[in-house]
Scaffold this motif. Structure first.
Motif, PDB file in Angstrom:
ATOM      1  N   GLY A   1      35.980  46.765  29.742  1.00  0.00           N
ATOM      2  CA  GLY A   1      34.894  45.817  29.684  1.00  0.00           C
ATOM      3  C   GLY A   1      35.276  44.411  30.097  1.00  0.00           C
ATOM      4  O   GLY A   1      34.516  43.477  29.877  1.00  0.00           O
ATOM      5  N   ARG A   2      36.456  44.218  30.687  1.00  0.00           N
ATOM      6  CA  ARG A   2      36.860  42.883  31.104  1.00  0.00           C
ATOM      7  C   ARG A   2      36.048  42.476  32.322  1.00  0.00           C
ATOM      8  O   ARG A   2      35.864  43.250  33.254  1.00  0.00           O
ATOM      9  CB  ARG A   2      38.344  42.850  31.435  1.00  0.00           C
ATOM     10  N   ILE A   3      35.567  41.239  32.332  1.00  0.00           N
ATOM     11  CA  ILE A   3      34.767  40.739  33.444  1.00  0.00           C
ATOM     12  C   ILE A   3      35.548  39.679  34.219  1.00  0.00           C
ATOM     13  O   ILE A   3      35.717  39.791  35.436  1.00  0.00           O
ATOM     14  CB  ILE A   3      33.432  40.159  32.933  1.00  0.00           C
ATOM     15  N   PHE A   4      36.006  38.674  33.525  1.00  0.00           N
ATOM     16  CA  PHE A   4      36.675  37.573  34.200  1.00  0.00           C
ATOM     17  C   PHE A   4      38.125  37.919  34.517  1.00  0.00           C
ATOM     18  O   PHE A   4      38.685  38.877  33.999  1.00  0.00           O
ATOM     19  CB  PHE A   4      36.599  36.310  33.343  1.00  0.00           C
ATOM     20  N   ALA A   5      38.712  37.112  35.389  1.00  0.00           N
ATOM     21  CA  ALA A   5      40.075  37.346  35.846  1.00  0.00           C
ATOM     22  C   ALA A   5      41.033  37.500  34.673  1.00  0.00           C
ATOM     23  O   ALA A   5      40.948  36.779  33.680  1.00  0.00           O
ATOM     24  CB  ALA A   5      40.525  36.193  36.746  1.00  0.00           C
ATOM     25  N   ASP A   6      41.948  38.435  34.815  1.00  0.00           N
ATOM     26  CA  ASP A   6      42.951  38.697  33.784  1.00  0.00           C
ATOM     27  C   ASP A   6      44.045  37.626  33.893  1.00  0.00           C
ATOM     28  O   ASP A   6      44.754  37.538  34.905  1.00  0.00           O
ATOM     29  CB  ASP A   6      43.529  40.090  34.001  1.00  0.00           C
ATOM     30  N   LEU A   7      44.192  36.828  32.846  1.00  0.00           N
ATOM     31  CA  LEU A   7      45.163  35.733  32.857  1.00  0.00           C
ATOM     32  C   LEU A   7      46.496  36.119  32.220  1.00  0.00           C
ATOM     33  O   LEU A   7      47.349  35.256  32.006  1.00  0.00           O
ATOM     34  CB  LEU A   7      44.585  34.527  32.111  1.00  0.00           C
ATOM     35  N   THR A   8      46.683  37.411  31.983  1.00  0.00           N
ATOM     36  CA  THR A   8      47.912  37.857  31.333  1.00  0.00           C
ATOM     37  C   THR A   8      49.178  37.399  32.066  1.00  0.00           C
ATOM     38  O   THR A   8      50.140  36.952  31.417  1.00  0.00           O
ATOM     39  CB  THR A   8      47.916  39.388  31.186  1.00  0.00           C
ATOM     40  N   PRO A   9      49.245  37.500  33.408  1.00  0.00           N
ATOM     41  CA  PRO A   9      50.473  37.034  34.084  1.00  0.00           C
ATOM     42  C   PRO A   9      50.786  35.567  33.810  1.00  0.00           C
ATOM     43  O   PRO A   9      51.961  35.190  33.707  1.00  0.00           O
ATOM     44  CB  PRO A   9      50.171  37.272  35.567  1.00  0.00           C
ATOM     45  N   LEU A  10      49.754  34.738  33.687  1.00  0.00           N
ATOM     46  CA  LEU A  10      49.977  33.321  33.407  1.00  0.00           C
ATOM     47  C   LEU A  10      50.483  33.096  31.990  1.00  0.00           C
ATOM     48  O   LEU A  10      51.257  32.169  31.735  1.00  0.00           O
ATOM     49  CB  LEU A  10      48.680  32.529  33.619  1.00  0.00           C
ATOM     50  N   ARG A  11      50.076  33.959  31.076  1.00  0.00           N
ATOM     51  CA  ARG A  11      50.498  33.814  29.679  1.00  0.00           C
ATOM     52  C   ARG A  11      51.902  34.342  29.438  1.00  0.00           C
ATOM     53  O   ARG A  11      52.649  33.782  28.643  1.00  0.00           O
ATOM     54  CB  ARG A  11      49.507  34.527  28.753  1.00  0.00           C
ATOM     55  N   THR A  12      52.259  35.419  30.121  1.00  0.00           N
ATOM     56  CA  THR A  12      53.506  36.110  29.787  1.00  0.00           C
ATOM     57  C   THR A  12      54.714  35.617  30.573  1.00  0.00           C
ATOM     58  O   THR A  12      55.850  35.817  30.135  1.00  0.00           O
ATOM     59  CB  THR A  12      53.352  37.626  30.019  1.00  0.00           C
ATOM     60  N   SER A  13      54.491  35.009  31.747  1.00  0.00           N
ATOM     61  CA  SER A  13      55.620  34.607  32.583  1.00  0.00           C
ATOM     62  C   SER A  13      55.542  33.119  32.911  1.00  0.00           C
ATOM     63  O   SER A  13      54.749  32.708  33.765  1.00  0.00           O
ATOM     64  CB  SER A  13      55.646  35.428  33.881  1.00  0.00           C
ATOM     65  N   PRO A  14      56.356  32.286  32.279  1.00  0.00           N
ATOM     66  CA  PRO A  14      56.370  30.856  32.615  1.00  0.00           C
ATOM     67  C   PRO A  14      56.730  30.602  34.081  1.00  0.00           C
ATOM     68  O   PRO A  14      56.188  29.687  34.703  1.00  0.00           O
ATOM     69  CB  PRO A  14      57.436  30.279  31.670  1.00  0.00           C
ATOM     70  N   ASP A  15      57.645  31.419  34.637  1.00  0.00           N
ATOM     71  CA  ASP A  15      58.020  31.244  36.043  1.00  0.00           C
ATOM     72  C   ASP A  15      56.825  31.492  36.959  1.00  0.00           C
ATOM     73  O   ASP A  15      56.566  30.720  37.892  1.00  0.00           O
ATOM     74  CB  ASP A  15      59.156  32.196  36.414  1.00  0.00           C
TER      75      ASP A  15
ATOM     76  N   PHE B   1      50.566  27.652  39.653  1.00  0.00           N
ATOM     77  CA  PHE B   1      50.003  26.310  39.602  1.00  0.00           C
ATOM     78  C   PHE B   1      50.483  25.472  40.786  1.00  0.00           C
ATOM     79  O   PHE B   1      49.682  24.775  41.434  1.00  0.00           O
ATOM     80  CB  PHE B   1      50.390  25.627  38.289  1.00  0.00           C
ATOM     81  N   GLY B   2      51.773  25.550  41.088  1.00  0.00           N
ATOM     82  CA  GLY B   2      52.302  24.784  42.210  1.00  0.00           C
ATOM     83  C   GLY B   2      51.677  25.191  43.533  1.00  0.00           C
ATOM     84  O   GLY B   2      51.334  24.343  44.365  1.00  0.00           O
ATOM     85  N   ASN B   3      51.496  26.503  43.730  1.00  0.00           N
ATOM     86  CA  ASN B   3      50.873  26.978  44.968  1.00  0.00           C
ATOM     87  C   ASN B   3      49.411  26.558  45.056  1.00  0.00           C
ATOM     88  O   ASN B   3      48.922  26.210  46.136  1.00  0.00           O
ATOM     89  CB  ASN B   3      50.988  28.498  45.059  1.00  0.00           C
ATOM     90  N   THR B   4      48.703  26.610  43.922  1.00  0.00           N
ATOM     91  CA  THR B   4      47.292  26.216  43.930  1.00  0.00           C
ATOM     92  C   THR B   4      47.137  24.757  44.326  1.00  0.00           C
ATOM     93  O   THR B   4      46.295  24.403  45.162  1.00  0.00           O
ATOM     94  CB  THR B   4      46.669  26.451  42.543  1.00  0.00           C
ATOM     95  N   VAL B   5      47.966  23.889  43.752  1.00  0.00           N
ATOM     96  CA  VAL B   5      47.893  22.468  44.074  1.00  0.00           C
ATOM     97  C   VAL B   5      48.273  22.225  45.531  1.00  0.00           C
ATOM     98  O   VAL B   5      47.597  21.490  46.262  1.00  0.00           O
ATOM     99  CB  VAL B   5      48.812  21.660  43.133  1.00  0.00           C
ATOM    100  N   SER B   6      49.357  22.859  45.994  1.00  0.00           N
ATOM    101  CA  SER B   6      49.822  22.612  47.360  1.00  0.00           C
ATOM    102  C   SER B   6      48.870  23.207  48.393  1.00  0.00           C
ATOM    103  O   SER B   6      48.683  22.641  49.470  1.00  0.00           O
ATOM    104  CB  SER B   6      51.235  23.168  47.547  1.00  0.00           C
ATOM    105  N   TRP B   7      48.251  24.355  48.085  1.00  0.00           N
ATOM    106  CA  TRP B   7      47.260  24.930  49.007  1.00  0.00           C
ATOM    107  C   TRP B   7      46.080  23.983  49.185  1.00  0.00           C
ATOM    108  O   TRP B   7      45.537  23.848  50.290  1.00  0.00           O
ATOM    109  CB  TRP B   7      46.769  26.282  48.478  1.00  0.00           C
ATOM    110  N   THR B   8      45.668  23.336  48.118  1.00  0.00           N
ATOM    111  CA  THR B   8      44.574  22.369  48.229  1.00  0.00           C
ATOM    112  C   THR B   8      44.983  21.217  49.135  1.00  0.00           C
ATOM    113  O   THR B   8      44.205  20.767  49.996  1.00  0.00           O
ATOM    114  CB  THR B   8      44.195  21.840  46.835  1.00  0.00           C
ATOM    115  N   GLY B   9      46.217  20.726  48.969  1.00  0.00           N
ATOM    116  CA  GLY B   9      46.703  19.667  49.835  1.00  0.00           C
ATOM    117  C   GLY B   9      46.782  20.089  51.286  1.00  0.00           C
ATOM    118  O   GLY B   9      46.435  19.317  52.203  1.00  0.00           O
ATOM    119  N   GLN B  10      47.210  21.329  51.532  1.00  0.00           N
ATOM    120  CA  GLN B  10      47.278  21.819  52.909  1.00  0.00           C
ATOM    121  C   GLN B  10      45.886  21.933  53.531  1.00  0.00           C
ATOM    122  O   GLN B  10      45.715  21.688  54.727  1.00  0.00           O
ATOM    123  CB  GLN B  10      47.981  23.174  52.928  1.00  0.00           C
TER     124      GLN B  10
END
Length: 428
Positions: A19-33, A39-48
């Motif tokens: 029954g999950r609808i929205f994106a699964d954020l488990t990778p963001l919670r479990t792996s700090p790396d 996050f770094g890629n999201t910010v830099s992609w916006t800049g590009q």
């Protein structure tokens, strides 16, 4: 129910979310790396995305030529194709963290160079073309290294969720970056847009710097050796499931790629102008972003090959129906549906490349992925434009969508094992 598309067990035997609808954020919670990398890629992609628009505007400002603006794409395509393959081989030889860090630092320096050129008042289009080409080289070296790391940072059952999150990164950059770039150029000029891009790269640099060493893993009996592009292509040639991930994507991007006709159909079908063209361009990207936002259900899918076939078929069908529409709102809806289907296809194709490929070959296969992603749509633009000149835009768009559906169906019948691919037991 062995033939069903989804089952209660996800890859790796973990219970799939129900029954999950929205994106699964488990990778963001479990792996700090992974969280820092995302996050770094999201910010830099916006800049590009900001820089891509700013360079286009600056080239047009200097030349007044749409053809000159179009050459920007050619300057980036050749390095992406050539260095995509080479970058994948390098990523299978060296520490991927160091390669990612060096290539990201190269992109940062090129953004700083754009600032310096603009501040100095140097108005040479050739210099801008050269910087764009070098940026493409850095991207082609960075992307295989970065993509190959994901399977080392996360367990197999989290790869679909991670790839859905990665799709949101690229789509957000494509949507938000140009919008912010246009505003910043309008308010403060080109140097401000390039400067913001340089600053955003620090997020990607920090994420890469914090990663552990990422030397490619070697199978038993294999030592450190020079990775060959040909070895990667030979491996791909003997693995029908992996080969199908590329062939199915080419069905969509080559046969049913309508974007080159958007300026024409905006006028002929909808009586619009450049703003209408902008809406047509934005609709697939918005659909792709929504496909990522509402991707929670993807974690319960284990038949990844079948999902790819269905998603590519949906892309082709949506494009075909778009070719029949003459109401703008309806056309935008079907383009958005096509974008959402493309996200679904991308998530599972990337997951298969990460899960079914030995780590020592992941860089090279990701390099092939870059070549297909970079070259396929441009070949599709040529085919769509040629078909429209020979027939009409409507025939070219609808015919391309139908051809996509037919081609992917024939491929599925030819290699039936692809539809039976089970994420719990990945076989290339």
């Amino acid at each position: 129910m062995t033939e069903s598309l989804t089952e209660s067990d996800a890859a790796g035997g973990e219970p799939a979310p129900r029954g999950r609808i929205f994106a699964d954020l488990t990778p963001l919670r479990t792996s700090p790396d992974y969280r820092r990398l995302w996050f770094g890629n999201t910010v830099s992609w916006t800049g590009q995305g900001m820089t891509a628009l700013a360079v286009s505007l600056q080239v047009y400002d200097l030349t007044g030529s749409a053809f000159s603006v179009g050459l920007i794409g050619a300057c980036s395509l050749v390095p992406l194709v050539v260095f995509g393959l080479y970058g994948g081989a390098v990523a299978d030889t060296v520490d991927r963290r160091k390669l990612g860090l060096a290539s990201a630092f190269g992109s940062f320096l090129l953004s700083v160079l754009l600032v310096g050129v603009t501040v100095a008042g140097i108005e040479r289009v050739g210099l801008l073309y050269g910087i764009v080409a070098l940026q493409a080289v850095c991207f082609a070296l960075n992307s295989p290294a970065r993509s190959s790391m994901i399977a080392r940072l996360l367990p197999a059952e989290q790869l679909p969720a991670a790839n859905a999150l990665n799709s949101m990164t690229s789509t957000t950059g494509s949507l938000v970056g140009p919008m912010l770039g246009g505003l910043i150029v309008g308010w403060w000029g080109y140097r401000a847009a390039y400067g913001v891009d340089a600053v955003t790269f620090t997020a990607a640099l920090y994420a890469m710097w914090r990663l552990p060493a990422m030397l490619p893993e070697r199978g038993e009996g294999t030592g450190r050796k020079r990775a060959s592009v040909l070895d990667g292509l030979r491996f791909l040639g003997t693995r029908p499931n992996l080969r199908m991930t590329f062939l199915s994507d080419m069905c969509a991007m080559v046969l049913a790629q309508p974007r080159a006709l958007f300026p024409v159909v905006a006028v002929l079908w909808y009586g619009g102008d450049a703003r209408t063209t902008g809406l047509l361009v934005a609709a697939p990207a918005l659909g792709a972003l929504l496909g990522g936002v509402f991707s929670g259900w993807l974690g319960s899918v284990r038949r990844h090959g079948l999902a790819v076939l269905v998603a590519v078929g949906c892309w082709g069908a949506a494009v075909a129906v778009f070719g029949l529409t003459r109401q703008l709102w309806l056309g935008l809806v079907f383009l958005a549906l096509a974008g959402a289907a493309d996200t679904t296809s991308m998530v599972f194709r990337n997951t298969m490349l990460q899960a079914a490929v030995p780590d020592e070959l992941r860089g090279r296969l990701q390099g092939v992925f870059i070549v297909v992603v970079a070259g396929g749509p441009r070949l599709g633009d040529f085919i769509a434009g040629s078909a429209a000149d020979l027939t009409s835009p409507g025939v070219a768009v609808t015919g391309g969508g139908v051809a996509c559906v037919a081609a992917v169906a024939l491929l599925g019948l030819r290699w039936r094992g692809f539809a039976r691919y089970d994420a719990r037991h990945p076989e290339a």
